[in-house]
Structure formats: C-alpha cells, structure tokens
Design a protein around this motif. Sequence first.
Motif, PDB file in Angstrom:
ATOM      1  N   THR A 144      62.642  19.801  -7.517  1.00  0.00           N
ATOM      2  CA  THR A 144      61.958  20.678  -8.301  1.00  0.00           C
ATOM      3  C   THR A 144      60.808  20.769  -7.664  1.00  0.00           C
ATOM      4  O   THR A 144      59.872  19.896  -7.004  1.00  0.00           O
ATOM      5  CB  THR A 144      61.876  20.311  -9.690  1.00  0.00           C
ATOM      6  OG1 THR A 144      61.103  19.193  -9.967  1.00  0.00           O
ATOM      7  CG2 THR A 144      63.403  20.221 -10.314  1.00  0.00           C
ATOM      8  N   PHE A 145      59.961  21.814  -8.229  1.00  0.00           N
ATOM      9  CA  PHE A 145      58.641  22.189  -7.725  1.00  0.00           C
ATOM     10  C   PHE A 145      57.529  20.764  -8.297  1.00  0.00           C
ATOM     11  O   PHE A 145      56.710  20.369  -7.562  1.00  0.00           O
ATOM     12  CB  PHE A 145      57.943  23.457  -8.301  1.00  0.00           C
ATOM     13  CG  PHE A 145      56.210  23.423  -8.046  1.00  0.00           C
ATOM     14  CD1 PHE A 145      55.648  23.273  -9.377  1.00  0.00           C
ATOM     15  CD2 PHE A 145      55.921  23.566  -6.668  1.00  0.00           C
ATOM     16  CE1 PHE A 145      54.387  23.170  -9.324  1.00  0.00           C
ATOM     17  CE2 PHE A 145      54.571  23.660  -6.776  1.00  0.00           C
ATOM     18  CZ  PHE A 145      53.462  23.659  -7.909  1.00  0.00           C
ATOM     19  N   ARG A 165      57.986  17.942  -6.139  1.00  0.00           N
ATOM     20  CA  ARG A 165      57.345  18.092  -4.624  1.00  0.00           C
ATOM     21  C   ARG A 165      55.949  18.187  -4.927  1.00  0.00           C
ATOM     22  O   ARG A 165      55.450  17.426  -3.888  1.00  0.00           O
ATOM     23  CB  ARG A 165      58.046  19.476  -4.234  1.00  0.00           C
ATOM     24  CG  ARG A 165      59.398  19.562  -3.640  1.00  0.00           C
ATOM     25  CD  ARG A 165      59.601  20.912  -2.824  1.00  0.00           C
ATOM     26  NE  ARG A 165      59.101  22.063  -3.452  1.00  0.00           N
ATOM     27  CZ  ARG A 165      59.693  22.744  -4.287  1.00  0.00           C
ATOM     28  NH1 ARG A 165      60.967  22.520  -4.573  1.00  0.00           N
ATOM     29  NH2 ARG A 165      59.307  24.018  -4.695  1.00  0.00           N
ATOM     30  N   ASN A 186      51.090  21.458   7.395  1.00  0.00           N
ATOM     31  CA  ASN A 186      52.468  21.719   6.685  1.00  0.00           C
ATOM     32  C   ASN A 186      53.603  21.227   7.385  1.00  0.00           C
ATOM     33  O   ASN A 186      54.561  20.763   6.526  1.00  0.00           O
ATOM     34  CB  ASN A 186      52.377  23.365   6.952  1.00  0.00           C
ATOM     35  CG  ASN A 186      51.316  24.102   5.953  1.00  0.00           C
ATOM     36  OD1 ASN A 186      51.031  23.532   5.127  1.00  0.00           O
ATOM     37  ND2 ASN A 186      50.998  25.291   6.490  1.00  0.00           N
ATOM     38  N   ALA A 238      56.601  19.297   5.382  1.00  0.00           N
ATOM     39  CA  ALA A 238      57.730  19.759   5.314  1.00  0.00           C
ATOM     40  C   ALA A 238      58.914  18.627   5.542  1.00  0.00           C
ATOM     41  O   ALA A 238      59.866  18.596   5.052  1.00  0.00           O
ATOM     42  CB  ALA A 238      58.002  20.689   6.288  1.00  0.00           C
ATOM     43  N   VAL A 265      61.935  19.852   3.197  1.00  0.00           N
ATOM     44  CA  VAL A 265      62.177  21.459   2.833  1.00  0.00           C
ATOM     45  C   VAL A 265      61.467  22.193   3.970  1.00  0.00           C
ATOM     46  O   VAL A 265      61.021  21.598   4.956  1.00  0.00           O
ATOM     47  CB  VAL A 265      61.287  21.727   1.735  1.00  0.00           C
ATOM     48  CG1 VAL A 265      61.929  21.160   0.191  1.00  0.00           C
ATOM     49  CG2 VAL A 265      59.958  21.488   1.844  1.00  0.00           C
ATOM     50  N   SER A 266      61.582  23.684   3.968  1.00  0.00           N
ATOM     51  CA  SER A 266      61.028  24.396   5.013  1.00  0.00           C
ATOM     52  C   SER A 266      59.693  24.441   4.976  1.00  0.00           C
ATOM     53  O   SER A 266      58.923  24.283   3.697  1.00  0.00           O
ATOM     54  CB  SER A 266      61.709  25.893   4.765  1.00  0.00           C
ATOM     55  OG  SER A 266      61.089  26.512   3.760  1.00  0.00           O
ATOM     56  N   THR A 316      58.369  26.935   2.014  1.00  0.00           N
ATOM     57  CA  THR A 316      58.425  26.597   0.797  1.00  0.00           C
ATOM     58  C   THR A 316      57.128  25.691   0.594  1.00  0.00           C
ATOM     59  O   THR A 316      56.547  25.459  -0.248  1.00  0.00           O
ATOM     60  CB  THR A 316      59.686  25.537   0.663  1.00  0.00           C
ATOM     61  OG1 THR A 316      60.938  26.295   0.597  1.00  0.00           O
ATOM     62  CG2 THR A 316      59.736  24.834  -0.728  1.00  0.00           C
ATOM     63  N   ARG A 343      54.086  27.918   0.073  1.00  0.00           N
ATOM     64  CA  ARG A 343      54.510  28.643  -1.336  1.00  0.00           C
ATOM     65  C   ARG A 343      53.864  27.553  -2.315  1.00  0.00           C
ATOM     66  O   ARG A 343      53.109  27.763  -3.131  1.00  0.00           O
ATOM     67  CB  ARG A 343      55.707  28.774  -1.622  1.00  0.00           C
ATOM     68  CG  ARG A 343      55.849  29.434  -2.822  1.00  0.00           C
ATOM     69  CD  ARG A 343      57.097  30.253  -2.928  1.00  0.00           C
ATOM     70  NE  ARG A 343      58.295  29.523  -2.993  1.00  0.00           N
ATOM     71  CZ  ARG A 343      59.260  29.230  -2.017  1.00  0.00           C
ATOM     72  NH1 ARG A 343      59.114  30.022  -1.127  1.00  0.00           N
ATOM     73  NH2 ARG A 343      60.124  28.364  -2.217  1.00  0.00           N
ATOM     74  N   ASP A 344      54.242  26.058  -2.158  1.00  0.00           N
ATOM     75  CA  ASP A 344      53.796  24.980  -3.125  1.00  0.00           C
ATOM     76  C   ASP A 344      52.347  24.910  -2.919  1.00  0.00           C
ATOM     77  O   ASP A 344      51.705  24.951  -3.951  1.00  0.00           O
ATOM     78  CB  ASP A 344      54.610  23.707  -2.745  1.00  0.00           C
ATOM     79  CG  ASP A 344      56.004  23.750  -3.260  1.00  0.00           C
ATOM     80  OD1 ASP A 344      56.755  22.932  -2.842  1.00  0.00           O
ATOM     81  OD2 ASP A 344      56.274  24.757  -3.905  1.00  0.00           O
TER      82      ASP A 344
END
Length: 253
Positions: free
Chosen positions: A2-3, A6, A22, A26, A31-32, A35, A38-39
């Motif tokens: 979940t966010f 993370r 980044n 990742a 994750v990508s 993502t 965005r987080d």
Amino acid sequence: MTFQKRMQKILQIIDELGEVDNRRLADELGVSEITVRRDLARMASDGHIYRTHGGAMKVEQLIKPVSFVNKTAVNIKAKDEICKRAAEEIVEGDIIFIDCGSTAFRLCQFIKNKKIKVITNSLPVVNELNGTAVSLNLIGGEIDQKRQAIHGSIAQEHIARYRASKAFLGIDGISGAGLFAGTESEASNTLAMTKQSSYTYILCDASKVGKETYLKFADLNLINAIITDYSGPETEKFELSGIRVLKSSKFFY
C-alpha cells in the motif's frame, strides 16, 4: 504494498541516506519509477520530503527551513493551478524574475523544460531548477535563513543590473488599497524586480486577496496582472485599476 507502507519505507531510506534517486527507491520497493514519482509528489505535497531533480531528500538536509516547506504545503492545490496558468504566460527565450514567495516556488515544476532564464533570490527555486533546461542567475547578497532568500542592498544592486521580460512575484496581501508585504526586505526586492521587468504578474491564492498587513509598499498600478483562484468582489477593483485578472482553471474558494 500500500501507499502507506511504501511511504514508511521511503522515509526510512531517505532518513538513512539523506538523499536518494527514483531508480534506487524503485529497486528497494519493487515498484516502477512511475509509482515512485507519484508517491514522492504526494509526500512532498504533505511536507514529508523535498523533491529533487530525479529523486528526493530530507527536508532538514536543505538550507531552507521547515517553516518554508510548511508554507509551500498550504493551499497547495490552488497554488499549483495558479502556477499552471502562469506557466502558459512564459515562452521560450523569456528572461523572468521569480521571487522567494511560496506560491512562486510552485511555478518551478511547470517550467523545467522551458529554455528560459530565471533570475531569482530564492534558494529553493535554484535547488528545484538546477540541472533542468532553465538557465539560472542567483541574486547575491545576505542570506535570510528564515525565508531562505537573499535580501539587502547588494541584492537590489544585483537586480538593477538586469532586465527581464516578465516577473512572477508573491505578496502577503492585496486589496483595492494596494500591495502588502510582511517585511521591508521582501517589499524592497519586489519593488526592485518590478522596476526591472517589462511586465509583472502577481501569483496570489484567494487567502491573500483582501488581506492587508501593516506594511503597504505599493499601489495596484505597480503590477500588470494577477493570477488567482479568487472570484469575489475584489476582482472588479483590480480590473478597474487596469490590472488583468487571469483565473486559474479551478476555484477552491
């Protein structure tokens, strides 16, 4: 994952390293990079971290203090919509002033790919735009640690050496009576930048409209345009003073 999980992991990594890109995040999270970006955008909006070009860093790693970060997080959606509209006014080849206001700082994210020159007294603006398509000119002088900006007579002498096509500035308040600032040093820099600009925009969310502080530093005729999310009765006063009122695409008040 979940966010929230993370986010905790990202904060742990940044706390350990101070700054991270980044790609590493990742890999650590599985994750990508999309993502991760965005987080990080969400976390930066909430004031947890500071976005860098290609990653993130601890807020306390910056020379800017938490107080500035907190200011940028206030009315952030409104500020971003205002700055998106402001970015539409900027074309390649422009030379622009950006001051140390928290709203003006939000403009950086929308102009990184523009081939322009930015003259600024804001250390956070320099941090945000360094390494992008933007050419930077940092005003010299005494550093105000609280505002993370450069003020003083030397700064004003520096500003006076340059001419800009446009200035994008913040204020502490604006009403039919004029423009208001929180300190004399900020007012002095604003006046210096407007004097050296062909066209001056004020970036102002609705919380500043109708607000008057103890220091009125100029009449409305100092500026050419205001970009705002405000749509109340003060708008007519601005337009009667000859100011273009440019509305952001969304209103939050």
